[in-house]
Design a protein around this motif. Structure first.
Motif, PDB file in Angstrom:
ATOM      1  N   THR A 136       3.466   1.514  -6.019  1.00 53.16           N
ATOM      2  CA  THR A 136       3.205   0.903  -4.714  1.00 53.16           C
ATOM      3  C   THR A 136       4.227   1.369  -3.684  1.00 53.16           C
ATOM      4  O   THR A 136       5.225   2.006  -4.024  1.00 53.16           O
ATOM      5  N   GLN A 137       3.955   1.060  -2.424  1.00 53.44           N
ATOM      6  CA  GLN A 137       4.839   1.318  -1.278  1.00 53.44           C
ATOM      7  C   GLN A 137       5.049   2.818  -1.037  1.00 53.44           C
ATOM      8  O   GLN A 137       4.592   3.658  -1.802  1.00 53.44           O
ATOM      9  N   GLY A 138       5.740   3.111   0.072  1.00 51.00           N
ATOM     10  CA  GLY A 138       5.945   4.498   0.476  1.00 51.00           C
ATOM     11  C   GLY A 138       6.629   5.340  -0.572  1.00 51.00           C
ATOM     12  O   GLY A 138       6.235   6.466  -0.854  1.00 51.00           O
ATOM     13  N   GLY A 139       7.711   4.799  -1.156  1.00 53.65           N
ATOM     14  CA  GLY A 139       8.315   5.458  -2.299  1.00 53.65           C
ATOM     15  C   GLY A 139       9.577   6.250  -2.053  1.00 53.65           C
ATOM     16  O   GLY A 139      10.068   6.912  -2.961  1.00 53.65           O
ATOM     17  N   GLU A 140      10.159   6.186  -0.834  1.00 53.98           N
ATOM     18  CA  GLU A 140      11.377   6.970  -0.594  1.00 53.98           C
ATOM     19  C   GLU A 140      12.516   6.515  -1.509  1.00 53.98           C
ATOM     20  O   GLU A 140      13.185   7.329  -2.147  1.00 53.98           O
ATOM     21  N   VAL A 163      -3.362   8.582  -7.257  1.00 55.18           N
ATOM     22  CA  VAL A 163      -4.585   7.777  -7.084  1.00 55.18           C
ATOM     23  C   VAL A 163      -4.392   6.716  -6.018  1.00 55.18           C
ATOM     24  O   VAL A 163      -5.250   6.515  -5.140  1.00 55.18           O
ATOM     25  N   MET A 164      -3.254   6.012  -6.048  1.00 55.14           N
ATOM     26  CA  MET A 164      -3.038   4.923  -5.105  1.00 55.14           C
ATOM     27  C   MET A 164      -2.786   5.429  -3.685  1.00 55.14           C
ATOM     28  O   MET A 164      -3.080   4.727  -2.709  1.00 55.14           O
ATOM     29  N   THR A 165      -2.259   6.637  -3.547  1.00 57.60           N
ATOM     30  CA  THR A 165      -2.124   7.226  -2.214  1.00 57.60           C
ATOM     31  C   THR A 165      -3.505   7.474  -1.608  1.00 57.60           C
ATOM     32  O   THR A 165      -3.752   7.155  -0.440  1.00 57.60           O
ATOM     33  N   LEU A 215       5.761  11.444  -4.388  1.00 63.88           N
ATOM     34  CA  LEU A 215       4.942  12.139  -5.382  1.00 63.88           C
ATOM     35  C   LEU A 215       5.589  13.460  -5.778  1.00 63.88           C
ATOM     36  O   LEU A 215       5.654  13.813  -6.964  1.00 63.88           O
ATOM     37  N   ALA A 216       6.092  14.189  -4.793  1.00 63.93           N
ATOM     38  CA  ALA A 216       6.731  15.474  -5.066  1.00 63.93           C
ATOM     39  C   ALA A 216       7.965  15.309  -5.937  1.00 63.93           C
ATOM     40  O   ALA A 216       8.199  16.091  -6.868  1.00 63.93           O
ATOM     41  N   LEU A 236       0.833  -1.196   0.000  1.00 67.35           N
ATOM     42  CA  LEU A 236       0.000   0.000   0.000  1.00 67.35           C
ATOM     43  C   LEU A 236       0.873   1.254   0.000  1.00 67.35           C
ATOM     44  O   LEU A 236       1.959   1.277   0.590  1.00 67.35           O
ATOM     45  N   VAL A 237       0.383   2.289  -0.656  1.00 69.58           N
ATOM     46  CA  VAL A 237       1.155   3.538  -0.772  1.00 69.58           C
ATOM     47  C   VAL A 237       0.970   4.342   0.515  1.00 69.58           C
ATOM     48  O   VAL A 237       0.159   5.270   0.606  1.00 69.58           O
TER      49      VAL A 237
END
Length: 442
Positions: A289-293, A318-320, A339-340, A123-124
């Protein structure tokens, strides 16, 4: 206890407990981080490596596994500690204001285990919200043990929350500033509570560095940008101010729509659907997917085409919204940063089609965008500036980071935007008041 004891030995005991809280939170935060990384990588590897699944069978199995993890996380939250849903930061702010209660004996295990499952499913969501909530819960446990007054308890809650943020991102200075800027209305400011926050953050950071290393978590190399490019960073800030307002309003809209669906049918339908989708995306399109760092660092270094970056921006947005609306334990710091970063890369790529840009300008836009979107959504520009610099080590772009963050915050305010945690706390209180009113005898 007399006034002299409060000013002398009382302070000493308070500082020692704050440092001990920070130490415990550093251990728990590091364990949480390692657990999420380990479990998040283990279950896809098990399906592909040990079970050797392929094609439709692999995607079906991944969808089921992610959905089960999501649903178990939600069940833990709804069954034992509803306040463990989501980030946890609004709960801590509410507790510091005397509006919420920190039931640490329930929140601690639910936030840790529930967050471990939800974040590992793909999950995001970010781990910083859970670690902040875990940190404040440890502080509440210590305060209850010491039988401290309400003001001392509130100060220690802030110290525990700061220690949680320091553990999540290894960013102790940003953690201290987060308390000062984000909780300025609730924090019982005094030299005593302020020192406690600093000590807890330092202790947590020392333990985190000892256990995980002292390299900036999102290390990015960038050179100083020419002054002639500064207007471009101002433009990026304005853009991110608009995006930040849209992000906050869409998030609240999504939460309201999913809650209405849950009230009519079941609170588990939507999370099950999202979990099934996430399981497939983990294998097919992990960028969504995932947090994304770590994704943010990879995208900055890879130089993907503008069209691909634009698709990633849309998917992660959208997924967030979908992930946070499930109601499981998980934060939004990390998704905002990822995202940023992607928006900053899109902005730089688009600008490069009409203007010659200096070397590493794309990286500079990606870094400054993190601070800008954080300032626009969270409403804490100073924290955004410092957090980004501590995370990336990119002190060469200090001025661009400051410009982007402050113009993003100004734009957000001009458009009527408000800090997301403030909005979420008000929403929680309104829902609870509505529930009490519906059950009140007529």
């Amino acid at each position: 206890m007399g006034e002299g004891m409060k000013a002398g030995a009382g302070n000493g005991a308070y500082y020692i407990v704050a440092a001990l809280v920070g130490t415990v939170v550093g251990v728990l935060g590091s364990a949480f981080h390692a657990g999420v990384n380990g479990l998040g990588a283990a279950w896809p590897a098990y399906l592909q490596g040990t079970l050797r699944l392929e094609g439709p069978a692999l995607y079906a199995a991944a969808a089921v596994v992610a959905a089960i993890m999501t649903l178990v996380s939600l069940w833990l939250v709804r069954r034992f500690a509803p306040e463990a849903s989501g980030s946890g930061v609004p709960e801590i702010e509410g507790a510091m204001e005397g509006l919420r209660e920190v039931r640490w004996h329930l929140v601690l295990p639910v936030k840790f285990v529930g967050g471990l499952l939800s974040l590992s499913s793909g999950l995001v969501l970010g781990r910083e919200g859970p670690t902040i909530h875990i940190g404040a819960s440890v502080a509440k446990a210590a305060s209850d043990l010491m039988k401290w007054s309400s003001e001392d308890m509130r100060g220690l809650l802030a110290a525990g929350g700061a220690a949680g943020l320091a553990a999540a991102f290894n960013a102790p200075l940003a953690a201290v500033l987060f308390v000062i800027e984000e909780t300025r209305r609730q924090f019982p400011y005094s030299s005593r509570t302020y020192i406690a926050v600093v000590l807890a953050s330092i202790a947590s950071a020392v333990v985190t560095e000892y256990l995980t290393g002292d390299t900036p978590y999102m290390l990015l190399e960038v050179s100083t940008m020419p002054y002639g490019l500064l207007p471009a960073f101002i433009g990026l800030g304005v853009l991110l101010g608009v995006v930040g307002v849209a992000f906050n309003r869409t998030l609240v809209w999504s939460l309201d729509r999913v809650r209405a669906l849950g009230l009519r049918h079941s609170f588990y339908i939507f999370p099950a659907i999202v979990g099934l989708m996430i399981g497939v995306l983990v294998l097919v399109l992990p960028e969504a997917t995932q947090g994304g760092e770590l994704l943010a660092v990879e995208l900055t270094r890879e130089g993907r085409p503008l069209a691909i970056l634009a698709v990633i921006v849309l998917l992660r947005f959208v997924m967030t919204m979908a992930s946070y609306s499930t109601g499981v334990a998980g934060g939004i710091f990390a998704p905002i940063l990822a995202l940023a970063t992607t928006i900053g890369l899109c902005y730089g790529s688009a600008l490069a089609t009409v203007l010659p840009l200096p070397e590493q300008a794309q990286t500079a836009f990606a870094i400054t965008a993190m601070g800008g979107l954080f300032a626009a959504t969270i409403g804490a520009p100073l924290v955004g500036m410092v957090l980004v610099l501590e995370l990336t080590g990119a002190y060469a772009v200090l001025v661009p980071v400051m410009l982007t963050a402050i113009f993003a915050n100004m734009t957000s305010q001009w458009l009527g935007g408000r800090p997301i945690y403030e909005i979420l706390l008000e929403r929680t209180l309104a829902i609870e008041a509505e529930g009490r009113a519906s059950h009140a005898p007529r």
